[in-house]
Write an enzyme that holds these catalytic residues in place. Structure first.
Site, PDB file in Angstrom:
ATOM      1  N   LYS A 152       4.546  -8.815  -1.361  1.00 17.80           N
ATOM      2  CA  LYS A 152       4.082  -8.996   0.016  1.00 17.80           C
ATOM      3  C   LYS A 152       3.746 -10.438   0.380  1.00 17.80           C
ATOM      4  O   LYS A 152       3.902 -10.855   1.524  1.00 17.80           O
ATOM      5  CB  LYS A 152       2.838  -8.131   0.272  1.00 17.80           C
ATOM      6  CG  LYS A 152       3.148  -6.703   0.602  1.00 17.80           C
ATOM      7  CD  LYS A 152       1.875  -5.974   1.004  1.00 17.80           C
ATOM      8  CE  LYS A 152       2.232  -4.608   1.572  1.00 17.80           C
ATOM      9  NZ  LYS A 152       1.090  -3.876   2.082  1.00 17.80           N
ATOM     10  N   ASP A 188       0.783  -3.302   8.874  1.00 22.94           N
ATOM     11  CA  ASP A 188      -0.379  -2.587   8.325  1.00 22.94           C
ATOM     12  C   ASP A 188      -1.627  -2.753   9.202  1.00 22.94           C
ATOM     13  O   ASP A 188      -2.341  -1.792   9.470  1.00 22.94           O
ATOM     14  CB  ASP A 188      -0.714  -3.097   6.912  1.00 22.94           C
ATOM     15  CG  ASP A 188       0.177  -2.455   5.849  1.00 22.94           C
ATOM     16  OD1 ASP A 188       0.750  -1.395   6.132  1.00 22.94           O
ATOM     17  OD2 ASP A 188       0.285  -3.040   4.758  1.00 22.94           O
TER      18      ASP A 188
HETATM   19  P1  NAP Z   1      -4.396  -3.671  -4.339  1.00 20.25           P
HETATM   20  O1  NAP Z   1      -3.916  -4.931  -3.721  1.00 20.25           O
HETATM   21  O2  NAP Z   1      -4.079  -3.349  -5.743  1.00 20.25           O
HETATM   22  O3  NAP Z   1      -6.006  -3.630  -4.182  1.00 20.25           O
HETATM   23  C1  NAP Z   1      -6.763  -2.544  -4.643  1.00 20.25           C
HETATM   24  C2  NAP Z   1      -8.232  -2.819  -4.404  1.00 20.25           C
HETATM   25  O4  NAP Z   1      -8.951  -1.650  -4.811  1.00 20.25           O
HETATM   26  C3  NAP Z   1      -8.792  -3.988  -5.193  1.00 20.25           C
HETATM   27  O5  NAP Z   1      -9.824  -4.580  -4.465  1.00 20.25           O
HETATM   28  C4  NAP Z   1      -9.354  -3.284  -6.444  1.00 20.25           C
HETATM   29  O6  NAP Z   1     -10.432  -3.960  -7.027  1.00 20.25           O
HETATM   30  C5  NAP Z   1      -9.891  -2.018  -5.828  1.00 20.25           C
HETATM   31  N1  NAP Z   1     -10.016  -0.957  -6.810  1.00 20.25           N
HETATM   32  C6  NAP Z   1      -9.035  -0.454  -7.593  1.00 20.25           C
HETATM   33  N2  NAP Z   1      -9.537   0.528  -8.376  1.00 20.25           N
HETATM   34  C7  NAP Z   1     -10.867   0.608  -8.101  1.00 20.25           C
HETATM   35  C8  NAP Z   1     -11.921   1.409  -8.598  1.00 20.25           C
HETATM   36  N3  NAP Z   1     -11.704   2.347  -9.528  1.00 20.25           N
HETATM   37  N4  NAP Z   1     -13.151   1.222  -8.101  1.00 20.25           N
HETATM   38  C9  NAP Z   1     -13.378   0.287  -7.157  1.00 20.25           C
HETATM   39  N5  NAP Z   1     -12.428  -0.516  -6.648  1.00 20.25           N
HETATM   40  C10 NAP Z   1     -11.171  -0.343  -7.114  1.00 20.25           C
HETATM   41  O7  NAP Z   1      -3.874  -2.419  -3.488  1.00 20.25           O
HETATM   42  P2  NAP Z   1      -3.615  -2.346  -1.906  1.00 20.25           P
HETATM   43  O8  NAP Z   1      -2.208  -2.668  -1.610  1.00 20.25           O
HETATM   44  O9  NAP Z   1      -4.681  -3.064  -1.200  1.00 20.25           O
HETATM   45  O10 NAP Z   1      -3.762  -0.773  -1.674  1.00 20.25           O
HETATM   46  C11 NAP Z   1      -5.009  -0.119  -1.873  1.00 20.25           C
HETATM   47  C12 NAP Z   1      -4.882   1.320  -1.407  1.00 20.25           C
HETATM   48  O11 NAP Z   1      -4.680   1.355  -0.011  1.00 20.25           O
HETATM   49  C13 NAP Z   1      -3.654   2.026  -1.989  1.00 20.25           C
HETATM   50  O12 NAP Z   1      -3.990   2.686  -3.167  1.00 20.25           O
HETATM   51  C14 NAP Z   1      -3.219   2.993  -0.898  1.00 20.25           C
HETATM   52  O13 NAP Z   1      -3.735   4.259  -1.200  1.00 20.25           O
HETATM   53  C15 NAP Z   1      -3.858   2.440   0.328  1.00 20.25           C
HETATM   54  N6  NAP Z   1      -2.834   1.987   1.313  1.00 20.25           N
HETATM   55  C16 NAP Z   1      -2.541   2.821   2.323  1.00 20.25           C
HETATM   56  C17 NAP Z   1      -1.633   2.440   3.285  1.00 20.25           C
HETATM   57  C18 NAP Z   1      -1.327   3.384   4.400  1.00 20.25           C
HETATM   58  O14 NAP Z   1      -0.423   3.083   5.187  1.00 20.25           O
HETATM   59  N7  NAP Z   1      -2.025   4.483   4.511  1.00 20.25           N
HETATM   60  C19 NAP Z   1      -1.005   1.199   3.222  1.00 20.25           C
HETATM   61  C20 NAP Z   1      -1.327   0.350   2.159  1.00 20.25           C
HETATM   62  C21 NAP Z   1      -2.248   0.769   1.216  1.00 20.25           C
HETATM   63  P3  NAP Z   1     -10.218  -5.006  -8.239  1.00 20.25           P
HETATM   64  O15 NAP Z   1      -9.754  -6.281  -7.605  1.00 20.25           O
HETATM   65  O16 NAP Z   1     -11.548  -5.091  -8.866  1.00 20.25           O
HETATM   66  O17 NAP Z   1      -9.162  -4.389  -9.145  1.00 20.25           O
END
Ligand code: NAP
Length: 498
Positions: free
Chosen positions: A282, A318
Site C-alpha cells: 500500500k 478506505d
Molecule cells: P496492520 O497494518 O497489520 O495493523 C494492525 C494493527 O492492529 C496494528 O496496530 C497492530 O498492533 C494491531 N494489532 C494486531 N493484533 C493485535 C492484538 N492482538 N491486540 C492489539 N492490537 C493488535 O493491519 P491493517 O491493514 O491496518 O488492518 C487491520 C484490520 O482492519 C484488518 O484485520 C481488517 O480486519 C480490518 N480492515 C477492514 C477493512 C474493511 O474494508 N472493512 C479494510 C482494511 C482493514 P502492533 O503494531 O502492535 O502489531
C-alpha cells in the site's frame, strides 16, 4: 472449457463424481486413475461415461500417486486408448512409447514442481513434436513474470496448448488460460482436495471467475497482495461485474514485496486495467504512481490503481468508505439528532496500521476529535503526528468515554471470534461502535455493543463501500451494493464452514 480433475480411491466414487459434474454442465473431466487404490478398471470408468474424459495416471515424481511399475502404468494408458478414452495424458518421456490409436487424442505433458524453465518456447517445441494433439505444460511459478511467459506461450502456440503455472503465484494462469487461447483449464472437484498446488475449485472457476465467458477482449483487474489467497475482493468484484454485465475479470495476484517493482512494470503485458493494492504494497506503490488523489497524498498509502496511457494513478478508498459507513449509520437514526451536523464529536481508534491511519484521517477531516491507541505506542504516536490527532497508551484506552469507538485491529477476526479489543463494561449506550473486521460480520465487539444499546457499524459495510468506490473509479458506473454485500456474506459463511 473447465476440465475438472477427479481423484478418488474407489471406482464408484469416481463414477458418482463424474455423473454429478456432467449433470451440472461440466463438459470435460480428468480421471486421475493413479488415485484409485485397487486394480484400475478402465472399462468400468469409461463405459456409459456422461461426458468426455482425459485419462491420466501420474507418477509420484509428477505429483501423482502411482506406486506400481512403469510397465503397468503404460499398459493402463494403452488400455485407456483401446477402450476409446477421449484423451490420454502422456508425459514427454513416455509419449513416444504409447502410439496413437483410434480417436483418442494425445495430450503430451510436462511438469516441473520446482520452477518455470527459462526457455518455455524450446520446451514447447519439443513436446509438440511428440505427436501431440494438445501440449500441456504445468510448472511452478516463483515469480509473477512466470505467469506472463506462460500465458504468452499459450497465446502464440499453433498447437493447442494448456499452459498453467502452479502455486498461488500461478493462480492467474489458471483463470486466464482460456482468455489466452488454451483449450481448457484444470480445476478440482472440491476446493479442499487439490491435486496440484494452486488449483481452485470448479464452482469458483465457473461462478466467481466466469471462466467460459472470458475472451481476449476481457479487461483484467485484480488484487495484488502477499499473501492473497484469503482475499475476498475477487468474490465481491466479480459478483458485481457479472451483475452489471461488464466484460472484465478480477484476479488474485500474489506478488512478494521484492517482486512488486517488476510486476508493475509488466502491467501492459497482461494488460492490467486496474488493481486493488493491499498488504504489503500500500505504501511502496506510491513511488510508481504519476497521479495521486488528495487522500493518497494525505494518508501516504493507496489501495486502488488505474493504468492509463499517461501512467499509473493511485486512489485511497478506505478513508472515504469508513466515513461514509459512519455517516450512513448516523443518517439511519437521524431522528435522534436534530442539529444536522455530525453528532459524533470524539472518536477512539484502536490500532495503528493502514486501516487505523485511513480511518483516523477520514474522521479528522470530518472535524471529529480523534484519539488513536495501539499496542505498540510508537506506531500510535506516529499516526497522531501525521494525522494531527491525539494518542493514548493502550492500557488507558478505557479511561475516557468517546462518542465513537473504532476497532482497526484484527482482534475478533475469524478464527479468534471470542476476542474483543475493548471491555464490554466500558461500552455506553450513546456510543457508536464501528468494527472494521468483516469476517465475521457480527464480531464479539459488535455483539457486546448491541447488547449495551450502542449503535453499530460493521466491517462488511466499510468493505463493500471501499470496493464500490473502486468499481466506480474503474468502470465509471456504480455497482449494486447488495450484490457485493451478499457475495461477501456468502464467502465468509463458507470460509467458516471450511
Ligand atoms: P496492520 O497494518 O497489520 O495493523 C494492525 C494493527 O492492529 C496494528 O496496530 C497492530 O498492533 C494491531 N494489532 C494486531 N493484533 C493485535 C492484538 N492482538 N491486540 C492489539 N492490537 C493488535 O493491519 P491493517 O491493514 O491496518 O488492518 C487491520 C484490520 O482492519 C484488518 O484485520 C481488517 O480486519 C480490518 N480492515 C477492514 C477493512 C474493511 O474494508 N472493512 C479494510 C482494511 C482493514 P502492533 O503494531 O502492535 O502489531
Amino acid at each position: 472449457m473447465i476440465c475438472v480433475s477427479i481423484g478418488r480411491g474407489r471406482h464408484r466414487h469416481v463414477i458418482a463424481e463424474h455423473k454429478h459434474l456432467a449433470d451440472n454442465g461440466v463438459r470435460l473431466v480428468e480421471l486421475r486413475v493413479d488415485y484409485i487404490q485397487r486394480a484400475v478398471q478402465i472399462k468400468r470408468l469409461l463405459k456409459d461415461r456422461p461426458c468426455p474424459v482425459i485419462v491420466t495416471c501420474r507418477r509420484a515424481s509428477e505429483g501423482g500417486r502411482w506406486e506400481q511399475s512403469e510397465e503397468a502404468r503404460l499398459l493402463l494408458l494403452r488400455t485407456a486408448i483401446v477402450e476409446g478414452a477421449d484423451y490420454v495424458d502422456l508425459e514427454d518421456d513416455i509419449a513416444a512409447k504409447v502410439p496413437r490409436y483410434g480417436k483418442t487424442k494425445r495430450i503430451v505433458s510436462h511438469h516441473d514442481f520446482g520452477k518455470t524453465p527459462a526457455d518455455l518456447t524450446l520446451l514447447h517445441k519439443r513436446l509438440a513434436t511428440l505427436d501431440a494433439d494438445i501440449v500441456k505444460i504445468a510448472t511452478m511459478a516463483n515469480h509473477p513474470t512466470d505467469n506472463l511467459r506462460m500465458l504468452e506461450l499459450v497465446h502464440a502456440s499453433k498447437v493447442p496448448t494448456v499452459g498453467i503455472c502452479m502455486g498461488d503465484i500461478g493462480t492467474p494462469t489458471r483463470i486466464l488460460a482460456g482468455r489466452a487461447g488454451a483449450p481448457f483449464t484444470f480445476a478440482t472437484f472440491q476446493e479442499d482436495r487439490v491435486m496440484a498446488p494452486g488449483q481452485i475449485g470448479w464452482r469458483q472457476m465457473r461462478d466467481v471467475y466466469r471462466y467460459d465467458a472470458l475472451t481476449a477482449k476481457t479487461r483484467v483487474y485484480g488484487v495484488v497482495a502477499d499473501p492473497v489467497a484469503h482475499s475476498l475482493s475477487p468474490v465481491v468484484h466479480n459478483a458485481a461485474l457479472a451483475a452489471a454485465g461488464i466484460d472484465a475479470v478480477y484476479v488474485p495476484f500474489r506478488v512478494p514485496a521484492e517482486q512488486f517493482d517488476q510486476f508493475l512494470s509488466n502491467a501492459p503485458r497482461w494488460p492490467l486495467a486496474g488493481l486493488s493494492v493491499t498488504i504489503p504494497h500500500k505504501e511502496a506503490v506510491l513511488r510508481y504512481c504519476r497521479h495521486q488523489d488528495d487522500l493518497v497524498k494525505a494518508i501516504g498509502a493507496a489501495n486502488t490503481l488505474t493504468f492509463g496511457p499517461d501512467g499509473i494513478a493511485a486512489f485511497n478508498t478506505d478513508a472515504t468508505a469508513a466515513v461514509e459507513s459512519l455517516e450512513a449509520a448516523i443518517a439511519e437514526q437521524e431522528q435522534v439528532f436534530n442539529d444536522g451536523g455530525m453528532p459524533v464529536k470524539t472518536a477512539l481508534v484502536l490500532g495503528a496500521g493502514g486501516a487505523a491511519r485511513a480511518v483516523a484521517f477520514g474522521l479528522k477531516r470530518k472535524g471529529i476529535d480523534v484519539t488513536v491507541t495501539s499496542r505498540t505506542a510508537e506506531r500510535a504516536d506516529k499516526i497522531a503526528a501525521e494525522v494531527g490527532c491525539k494518542a493514548v497508551a493502550w492500557n488507558s484506552r478505557h479511561r475516557l468515554p468517546y462518542d465513537c469507538l473504532v476497532n482497526a485491529t484484527p482482534v475478533g477476526m475469524h478464527p479468534n471470534v471470542d476476542e474483543t479489543p475493548y471491555e464490554k463494561d466500558h461500552l455506553r449506550p450513546y456510543m457508536l461502535v464501528f468494527d472494521t473486521v468483516y469476517n465475521p460480520e457480527s464480531t464479539l465487539l459488535i455483539k457486546e455493543a448491541r447488547a449495551a444499546g450502542c449503535r453499530t457499524v460493521t466491517g462488511v459495510e466499510m468493505f463493500v463501500r471501499q470496493a464500490a468506490i473502486q468499481f466506480r473509479i474503474w468502470h465509471g458506473v456504480d455497482p449494486d451494493p447488495q450484490v457485493m454485500r451478499e457475495a461477501l456474506k456468502r464467502a465468509t459463511a463458507s470460509a467458516k464452514l471450511a
